[in-house]
Structures are given as structure tokens and as C-alpha cells.
Write a protein that holds these residues in place. Structure first.
Motif, PDB file in Angstrom:
ATOM      1  N   TYR A  46     -24.651   9.262   7.961  1.00  0.00           N
ATOM      2  CA  TYR A  46     -24.286  10.691   7.993  1.00  0.00           C
ATOM      3  C   TYR A  46     -25.320  11.484   8.804  1.00  0.00           C
ATOM      4  CZ  TYR A  46     -20.629   9.560   4.718  1.00  0.00           C
ATOM      5  OH  TYR A  46     -19.502   9.009   4.157  1.00  0.00           O
ATOM      6  N   ARG A  47     -26.590  11.101   8.687  1.00  0.00           N
ATOM      7  CA  ARG A  47     -27.630  11.763   9.496  1.00  0.00           C
ATOM      8  C   ARG A  47     -27.358  11.535  10.981  1.00  0.00           C
ATOM      9  NH1 ARG A  47     -32.706  12.995   6.729  1.00  0.00           N
ATOM     10  NH2 ARG A  47     -32.323  12.793   4.506  1.00  0.00           N
ATOM     11  N   LEU A  48     -26.942  10.305  11.328  1.00  0.00           N
ATOM     12  CA  LEU A  48     -26.676   9.972  12.734  1.00  0.00           C
ATOM     13  C   LEU A  48     -25.477  10.757  13.270  1.00  0.00           C
ATOM     14  CD1 LEU A  48     -27.352   6.173  12.362  1.00  0.00           C
ATOM     15  CD2 LEU A  48     -28.563   7.678  13.950  1.00  0.00           C
ATOM     16  N   VAL A 117     -14.531  12.467   8.394  1.00  0.00           N
ATOM     17  CA  VAL A 117     -15.787  11.795   8.780  1.00  0.00           C
ATOM     18  C   VAL A 117     -16.047  10.651   7.795  1.00  0.00           C
ATOM     19  CG1 VAL A 117     -18.305  12.060   8.899  1.00  0.00           C
ATOM     20  CG2 VAL A 117     -16.827  13.803   9.911  1.00  0.00           C
ATOM     21  N   ARG A 118     -15.841  10.929   6.517  1.00  0.00           N
ATOM     22  CA  ARG A 118     -16.062   9.896   5.493  1.00  0.00           C
ATOM     23  C   ARG A 118     -15.110   8.721   5.724  1.00  0.00           C
ATOM     24  NH1 ARG A 118     -19.655  12.169   2.133  1.00  0.00           N
ATOM     25  NH2 ARG A 118     -19.738  10.227   0.993  1.00  0.00           N
ATOM     26  N   ASP A 119     -13.844   9.052   6.060  1.00  0.00           N
ATOM     27  CA  ASP A 119     -12.864   7.981   6.315  1.00  0.00           C
ATOM     28  C   ASP A 119     -13.319   7.132   7.498  1.00  0.00           C
ATOM     29  OD1 ASP A 119     -11.359   9.030   4.286  1.00  0.00           O
ATOM     30  OD2 ASP A 119      -9.936  10.076   5.605  1.00  0.00           O
ATOM     31  N   ARG A 192     -24.157  21.506  -2.414  1.00  0.00           N
ATOM     32  CA  ARG A 192     -23.095  21.164  -1.459  1.00  0.00           C
ATOM     33  C   ARG A 192     -22.574  19.751  -1.739  1.00  0.00           C
ATOM     34  NH1 ARG A 192     -25.612  21.093   3.395  1.00  0.00           N
ATOM     35  NH2 ARG A 192     -25.757  23.340   3.554  1.00  0.00           N
ATOM     36  N   ASP A 193     -23.493  18.796  -1.983  1.00  0.00           N
ATOM     37  CA  ASP A 193     -23.077  17.409  -2.198  1.00  0.00           C
ATOM     38  C   ASP A 193     -22.294  17.231  -3.504  1.00  0.00           C
ATOM     39  OD1 ASP A 193     -24.379  16.815   0.166  1.00  0.00           O
ATOM     40  OD2 ASP A 193     -26.146  15.915  -0.786  1.00  0.00           O
ATOM     41  N   ARG A 194     -22.659  18.023  -4.528  1.00  0.00           N
ATOM     42  CA  ARG A 194     -21.987  17.874  -5.825  1.00  0.00           C
ATOM     43  C   ARG A 194     -20.643  18.583  -5.876  1.00  0.00           C
ATOM     44  NH1 ARG A 194     -25.811  15.898  -9.545  1.00  0.00           N
ATOM     45  NH2 ARG A 194     -27.919  16.499  -8.966  1.00  0.00           N
TER      46      ARG A 194
HETATM   47  O1   DC Z   1     -29.586   9.975   1.385  1.00  0.00           O
HETATM   48  P1   DC Z   1     -29.817  10.978   2.526  1.00  0.00           P
HETATM   49  O2   DC Z   1     -30.738  12.110   2.166  1.00  0.00           O
HETATM   50  O3   DC Z   1     -30.246  10.291   3.782  1.00  0.00           O
HETATM   51  O4   DC Z   1     -28.364  11.618   2.825  1.00  0.00           O
HETATM   52  C1   DC Z   1     -28.198  12.680   3.709  1.00  0.00           C
HETATM   53  C2   DC Z   1     -26.908  13.438   3.371  1.00  0.00           C
HETATM   54  O5   DC Z   1     -25.784  12.588   3.640  1.00  0.00           O
HETATM   55  C3   DC Z   1     -26.775  13.878   1.928  1.00  0.00           C
HETATM   56  O6   DC Z   1     -27.160  15.228   1.754  1.00  0.00           O
HETATM   57  C4   DC Z   1     -25.312  13.701   1.613  1.00  0.00           C
HETATM   58  C5   DC Z   1     -24.792  12.767   2.652  1.00  0.00           C
HETATM   59  N1   DC Z   1     -24.396  11.450   2.116  1.00  0.00           N
HETATM   60  C6   DC Z   1     -23.128  11.332   1.601  1.00  0.00           C
HETATM   61  O7   DC Z   1     -22.404  12.308   1.505  1.00  0.00           O
HETATM   62  N2   DC Z   1     -22.693  10.120   1.172  1.00  0.00           N
HETATM   63  C7   DC Z   1     -23.481   9.041   1.224  1.00  0.00           C
HETATM   64  N3   DC Z   1     -23.017   7.863   0.806  1.00  0.00           N
HETATM   65  C8   DC Z   1     -24.809   9.163   1.714  1.00  0.00           C
HETATM   66  C9   DC Z   1     -25.246  10.387   2.151  1.00  0.00           C
END
Ligand code: DC
Length: 233
Positions: A46-48, A117-119, A192-194
Motif C-alpha cells: 500500500y505504501r508503494l 486498489v485492495r482488489d 481512517r483504517d478502522r
Molecule cells: O503497516 P503499515 O504502517 O506499513 O501500513 C500502511 C497503511 O497501509 C496502513 O495505514 C493501512 C494500510 N494497510 C491496509 O489497509 N491493509 C494492509 N493489509 C496493510 C496496510
């Protein structure tokens, strides 16, 4: 189908999910070494995507553009002979340290909220599944990508502890860091992630939750290893 594939090839998965700074990355790497298994750092993907989007001037609200980018992402993970150090290349350029910045983490969290993006990254993550086993580190390893993982761990720690770990990590890498800014950024990223609709950060129903706030790295590794031995007996 997925579970058949996993048992067919006899490949076990330990899924390790949790918020930033919970210790996932360090613990997952140590565990992969201890077991002699492969390691998936899904956050790096995801960072990339976030970094590639910036480089190609793709807007974070251009879902189609981001999904196409994720599907064709030219990345390489190169491990040393012992599998300790993994160097990461994006379009041929080394970005191993560059993608660890807070800015990249925030960008990653934004692109990660986009379902397409996830897909696009799903199969790429599944492709890490090779014998003898895989330690998968992320947010949705146990819930979405490897729902049949033999062991699922959800690591947590207080926001303060996670921010202070992140601060130390950045300083050790010689990067700029500010503790109170980190606290705010982590809180925002957690939220945001939750709260996103696409694969939100949540413990799988069958995950074992470990609060690492007051535990050392070796203690957590030992605990997860013991859990693994119990389920694999
Ligand atoms: O683990 P990390 O800090 O490198 O992850 C960076 C971001 O990527 C994190 O804020 C949420 C997203 N991420 C995600 O949604 N699903 C994953 N399996 C891993 C990371």
C-alpha cells in the motif's frame, strides 16, 4: 477453494494484524526467521501504491487510476540469503527506507481505503504463499486475504506506546520525528483504517488478541511461537 489450496500445498499461514506501531512488523519478521518461513509485509504494498501515485501524479480520489496503478505496480522484494533484510524496489529504484516515512504511511492509508486498489493487490498478496509457510503482516490478513490462516493474531498497544515506538524507529533511521505530531497522525490513521468500508482494521473473530503495551519484543515472539506450536501439534 482458498482453504483447499492452502492445505493441498501444505502451506500454513500465520496472520498478524493490528494498528501501526503495535509491533507487527518486527515480530512478524522475527517469527518468519525463527520458523524459516516467507514473510509478507502487505503494508509495504500500500505504501508503494501511494508512492507510485505521487510519482505518476495520480490523484488520491482517482479510484480507477489508482486501481490500474496497483494492478501494474512494478515492484521487487529482494531478500538476502538468510532472509533477514528485504530490499524493496519500485520501478527499478530502491525505496526500502523511503517508503517508511510518515508521509508514505499516510498516503498508504488513503489509497488502502479504495476497494478497487485492495482488489488489485489481493492476488499479489496471495502469491506470497509458498512452502514451508507464510507470516502475513497487515490489517486484513486474517479477515480477507488469508481467512483460513491456521493462526490469527491481533496485536494492539496503547496509542501513546505506539507513537513512542514509531518515534524511536524513525530516529534510529536518522529521519525527522516529532512525538506529538506522531500521536496525532497515528490517531488519524487508526481512525481512517478502522472506519473505512473496505476491509476495515478489525480483529478476525477467531484471532488471539495480544496487548503488547507492556511486553518486550522477545516476549511477544515467544507467546506467538507458543501459540503456533499449540495449534500445529
Ligand atoms: O503497516 P503499515 O504502517 O506499513 O501500513 C500502511 C497503511 O497501509 C496502513 O495505514 C493501512 C494500510 N494497510 C491496509 O489497509 N491493509 C494492509 N493489509 C496493510 C496496510
Amino acid at each position: 477453494m482458498e482453504s483447499e489450496e492452502m492445505t493441498e500445498h501444505g502451506v500454513d499461514v500465520v496472520a498478524i494484524d493490528g494498528p501501526s506501531g503495535s509491533g507487527k512488523g518486527t515480530i512478524s519478521r522475527l517469527l518468519a526467521n525463527k520458523l524459516g518461513w516467507h514473510f509478507l509485509d502487505s503494508g509495504a504494498l500500500y505504501r508503494l501504491v501511494g508512492l507510485a501515485a505521487r510519482r505518476h501524479s495520480i490523484n488520491f480520489d482517482d479510484e480507477q487510476g489508482l486501481a490500474t496503478l496497483a494492478a501494474h505496480l512494478d515492484v521487487e522484494f529482494v531478500s538476502d540469503d538468510e532472509g533477514n533484510e528485504t530490499r524493496i524496489f519500485l520501478e527499478g529504484e530502491e525505496v526500502t527506507d523511503g517508503i517508511r516515512s510518515e508521509d508514505c504511511g499516510n498516503d498508504a492509508s488513503k489509497v488502502a481505503a479504495v476497494q478497487s486498489v485492495r482488489d488489485a493487490l489481493f492476488e499479489r498478496q496471495r502469491a506470497f504463499l509458498h512452502a514451508p509457510g507464510l507470516i502475513a503482516d497487515g490489517r486484513d490478513m486474517g479477515t480477507v486475504v488469508f481467512p483460513d490462516a491456521r493462526l490469527k493474531i491481533f496485536l494492539t498497544a496503547s496509542l501513546e506506546e505506539r507513537a513512542s515506538r514509531r518515534y524511536k524507529q524513525l530516529k534510529e533511521k536518522g529521519m525527522d520525528a516529532n512525538l506529538s505530531a506522531l500521536l496525532d497522525e497515528l490517531a488519524l490513521r487508526d481512525e481512517r483504517d478502522r472506519n473505512r468500508s473496505a476491509a476495515p482494521l478489525v480483529a478476525a473473530k477467531d484471532a488471539v488478541t495480544i496487548d503488547t503495551s507492556d511486553l518486550g519484543i522477545e516476549q511477544v515472539v515467544a507467546e506467538v511461537y507458543a501459540l503456533w506450536q499449540r495449534v500445529s501439534d
